[in-house]
Design a protein around this motif. Structure first.
Motif, mmCIF file in Angstrom:
data_model
loop_
_atom_site.group_PDB
_atom_site.id
_atom_site.type_symbol
_atom_site.label_atom_id
_atom_site.label_comp_id
_atom_site.label_asym_id
_atom_site.label_seq_id
_atom_site.Cartn_x
_atom_site.Cartn_y
_atom_site.Cartn_z
ATOM 1 N N LEU A 174 -1.122 -1.222 0.169
ATOM 2 C CA LEU A 174 0.092 -1.885 -0.318
ATOM 3 C C LEU A 174 -0.069 -3.403 -0.286
ATOM 4 N N THR A 234 0.242 -5.813 -3.535
ATOM 5 C CA THR A 234 1.285 -6.841 -3.640
ATOM 6 C C THR A 234 0.752 -8.257 -3.443
ATOM 7 N N GLN A 290 7.804 0.455 0.639
ATOM 8 C CA GLN A 290 7.411 -0.885 0.214
ATOM 9 C C GLN A 290 7.712 -1.941 1.273
#
Length: 106
Positions: A82, A86, A51
């Motif tokens: 990702l 996000t 992450q």
């Protein structure tokens, strides 16, 4: 060995799961042209802290420098996914541009 490198190694020894410290250590190895050691740190960060958004651009760029374009493309694609997930528009833009540049160079 530089003092900064020594300090980062010591701090990471105390906090082995600290993603920022691992990233900083990879960047320091890269700065000192210790490419294999930098790649090892990026790979560990990728495995343990996927992450950590800053990883993707820098890891892929170093993979390209090391002539590992296929792996770099995969890293860019995962970073893009990702960033989309996000909502990180800045990283998304950087990664898409870098991926396009890689595609044009292949």
């Amino acid at each position: 060995m530089s003092k900064r490198l020594e300090q980062l190694q010591q701090l990471l020894g105390q906090k082995p799961q600290d993603a920022f410290l691992r990233f900083a250590l990879a960047k320091e190895y890269e700065k000192q042209e210790e490419i294999e050691l930098a790649l090892q740190q990026y790979a560990a960060l990728y495995k343990d802290s996927p992450q950590y958004m800053g990883l993707y651009y820098h890891y892929a760029a170093l993979l390209i420098e090391n002539e590992e374009e296929e792996m770099a493309m995969r890293i860019y694609e995962e970073g893009i996914a990702l960033a989309q997930k996000t909502g990180d528009a800045h990283s998304l833009s950087e990664l898409k541009n870098a991926k396009t540049n890689l595609e044009m160079g292949l």
